[in-house]
Design an enzyme around this catalytic site. Sequence first.
Site, PDB file in Angstrom:
ATOM      1  N   GLU A   1       2.653   2.947  18.251  1.00 21.00           N
ATOM      2  CA  GLU A   1       2.532   4.045  19.222  1.00 21.00           C
ATOM      3  C   GLU A   1       1.430   3.775  20.244  1.00 21.00           C
ATOM      4  OE1 GLU A   1       4.011   7.897  16.745  1.00 21.00           O
ATOM      5  OE2 GLU A   1       2.143   7.004  16.083  1.00 21.00           O
TER       6      GLU A   1
ATOM      7  N   GLY B   1       1.155   4.254  13.977  1.00 16.20           N
ATOM      8  CA  GLY B   1       0.220   4.500  15.079  1.00 16.20           C
ATOM      9  C   GLY B   1      -0.140   3.239  15.854  1.00 16.20           C
TER      10      GLY B   1
ATOM     11  N   ALA C   1      -1.905   4.242  11.123  1.00 10.79           N
ATOM     12  CA  ALA C   1      -3.038   5.075  10.727  1.00 10.79           C
ATOM     13  C   ALA C   1      -3.521   4.650   9.348  1.00 10.79           C
ATOM     14  CB  ALA C   1      -2.613   6.540  10.699  1.00 10.79           C
TER      15      ALA C   1
ATOM     16  N   GLU D   1       6.752   5.836   8.816  1.00 16.41           N
ATOM     17  CA  GLU D   1       6.140   7.067   8.296  1.00 16.41           C
ATOM     18  C   GLU D   1       6.999   7.809   7.284  1.00 16.41           C
ATOM     19  OE1 GLU D   1       5.766   5.989  11.333  1.00 16.41           O
ATOM     20  OE2 GLU D   1       3.718   6.338  12.005  1.00 16.41           O
TER      21      GLU D   1
HETATM   22  N1  COA Z   1      -3.764   2.046   6.069  1.00 16.87           N
HETATM   23  C1  COA Z   1      -4.736   1.628   5.229  1.00 16.87           C
HETATM   24  N2  COA Z   1      -4.774   0.383   4.722  1.00 16.87           N
HETATM   25  C2  COA Z   1      -3.801  -0.456   5.065  1.00 16.87           C
HETATM   26  C3  COA Z   1      -2.759  -0.095   5.942  1.00 16.87           C
HETATM   27  C4  COA Z   1      -2.774   1.218   6.441  1.00 16.87           C
HETATM   28  N3  COA Z   1      -1.847   1.663   7.309  1.00 16.87           N
HETATM   29  N4  COA Z   1      -1.936  -1.147   6.094  1.00 16.87           N
HETATM   30  C5  COA Z   1      -2.449  -2.153   5.341  1.00 16.87           C
HETATM   31  N5  COA Z   1      -3.566  -1.731   4.732  1.00 16.87           N
HETATM   32  C6  COA Z   1      -4.439  -2.499   3.850  1.00 16.87           C
HETATM   33  C7  COA Z   1      -3.845  -2.690   2.473  1.00 16.87           C
HETATM   34  O1  COA Z   1      -4.100  -1.575   1.657  1.00 16.87           O
HETATM   35  C8  COA Z   1      -4.599  -3.928   2.022  1.00 16.87           C
HETATM   36  O2  COA Z   1      -5.901  -3.542   1.656  1.00 16.87           O
HETATM   37  P1  COA Z   1      -6.559  -4.133   0.278  1.00 16.87           P
HETATM   38  O3  COA Z   1      -6.542  -5.628   0.476  1.00 16.87           O
HETATM   39  O4  COA Z   1      -7.930  -3.551   0.275  1.00 16.87           O
HETATM   40  O5  COA Z   1      -5.672  -3.693  -0.818  1.00 16.87           O
HETATM   41  C9  COA Z   1      -4.721  -4.744   3.289  1.00 16.87           C
HETATM   42  O6  COA Z   1      -4.581  -3.817   4.365  1.00 16.87           O
HETATM   43  C10 COA Z   1      -3.645  -5.792   3.445  1.00 16.87           C
HETATM   44  O7  COA Z   1      -2.392  -5.144   3.333  1.00 16.87           O
HETATM   45  P2  COA Z   1      -1.256  -5.622   2.285  1.00 16.87           P
HETATM   46  O8  COA Z   1      -0.363  -4.463   2.038  1.00 16.87           O
HETATM   47  O9  COA Z   1      -1.897  -6.257   1.106  1.00 16.87           O
HETATM   48  O10 COA Z   1      -0.542  -6.744   3.164  1.00 16.87           O
HETATM   49  P3  COA Z   1       0.989  -7.184   3.080  1.00 16.87           P
HETATM   50  O11 COA Z   1       1.106  -8.381   3.955  1.00 16.87           O
HETATM   51  O12 COA Z   1       1.434  -7.299   1.670  1.00 16.87           O
HETATM   52  O13 COA Z   1       1.820  -5.977   3.735  1.00 16.87           O
HETATM   53  C11 COA Z   1       2.300  -4.308   5.419  1.00 16.87           C
HETATM   54  C12 COA Z   1       1.646  -5.681   5.095  1.00 16.87           C
HETATM   55  C13 COA Z   1       1.956  -3.980   6.852  1.00 16.87           C
HETATM   56  C14 COA Z   1       3.822  -4.421   5.260  1.00 16.87           C
HETATM   57  C15 COA Z   1       1.754  -3.247   4.438  1.00 16.87           C
HETATM   58  O14 COA Z   1       0.329  -3.339   4.431  1.00 16.87           O
HETATM   59  C16 COA Z   1       2.113  -1.833   4.810  1.00 16.87           C
HETATM   60  O15 COA Z   1       3.230  -1.422   4.588  1.00 16.87           O
HETATM   61  N6  COA Z   1       1.160  -1.069   5.395  1.00 16.87           N
HETATM   62  C17 COA Z   1       1.355   0.318   5.700  1.00 16.87           C
HETATM   63  C18 COA Z   1       2.143   0.476   6.997  1.00 16.87           C
HETATM   64  C19 COA Z   1       2.380   1.956   7.298  1.00 16.87           C
HETATM   65  O16 COA Z   1       3.004   2.668   6.546  1.00 16.87           O
HETATM   66  N7  COA Z   1       1.901   2.413   8.467  1.00 16.87           N
HETATM   67  C20 COA Z   1       2.044   3.777   8.906  1.00 16.87           C
HETATM   68  C21 COA Z   1       0.892   4.599   8.472  1.00 16.87           C
HETATM   69  S1  COA Z   1       1.112   6.317   8.901  1.00 16.87           S
END
Ligand code: COA
Length: 283
Positions: A137, A134, A89, A157
């Site tokens: 999921e 999500g 999400a 989460e």
């Molecule tokens: N929601 C909103 N934005 C997200 C996102 C999410 N779930 N996951 C990644 N992004 C965005 C980042 O903020 C970043 O945006 P920006 O370039 O404008 O700052 C872009 O996507 C790239 O992500 P980044 O974190 O820079 O890539 P990474 O390779 O370093 O890390 C992840 C990848 C997937 C490990 C990391 O993005 C992450 O942990 N995301 C959240 C996952 C999460 O908690 N999901 C459950 C949500 S309820």
Amino acid sequence: MQGLADMTDHDDAREPGVDDPEGPPSDRAVLYRESRGIAYVTLNRPGKLNALNPEVFRLLDESLTRFVESPDARVAILHGSGRAFAAGADIEHYLELSVVEYAGFMRVGNAVQQRVVECPKPVIAAVHGYALGGGLELALCCDLLVAEPDAELGLPEARLGLLPGGGGTQRLPRLVGSMRAAEMLLTGRRISGDEAVTWGCALSSAGHESALAAAEALAERIVRQAPVALQMAKVVLRAGRDAPLSSGLALEQAVGTLLYATDDASEGVRAFVEKRPPRWQGS
Ligand code: COA
């Protein structure tokens, strides 16, 4: 902004989504196109790793309607553009939401997921890169999930102080067992595509250059099956997941008998005996 109709492509075999070499990149959050009986539904927010927001759910819903109503598309492939299937999400969106609005967002997401589960035609998730929260999921709602070996699947989460809201605490343990699901939920550990295959919640993309290519190979085989038989197989499989064995077997008998009376069953049997490919009517 480009309309859905403009992006539908009924008879070429180009790669879908923003990487389409012959089409302009689109800022539309979900892309839809059809080719040779396959509907490609592409999550398309690559800059945000295809994070799911209300617009994505709205367009996913629209794509599902288009797929279900299409006379040509027999199977759908759901995948992501860029380097992820979907990283969950949209966390930034949460900054704006009250508790009541959060509940509404969950409801919308769940309704779309349920449409995937109940879709009368098969849906395949092609997972590469991240399938988190999500995103995972949603993929778990598909009939088949193909994962690349180094894909990363997880439910992070708890790190945000939240609970998965799209069946992560329910569908995942039913697929992989309670202990493995608990490890993922309680530690936030991301499993690889290879582990997901070993654990039984994914099919391997081995032998193909990508999850998308593996999903296409599956889709091409599905397209050759009788449409009503596929629809009924989905109904019985789904009902059987939550039913005692005796009820599932009774349903299988009843639905199987009904299916025997369809035109497609007559055609399938006749085609086998006459040693020719079947011509399905979908009736
Ligand atoms: N929601 C909103 N934005 C997200 C996102 C999410 N779930 N996951 C990644 N992004 C965005 C980042 O903020 C970043 O945006 P920006 O370039 O404008 O700052 C872009 O996507 C790239 O992500 P980044 O974190 O820079 O890539 P990474 O390779 O370093 O890390 C992840 C990848 C997937 C490990 C990391 O993005 C992450 O942990 N995301 C959240 C996952 C999460 O908690 N999901 C459950 C949500 S309820």
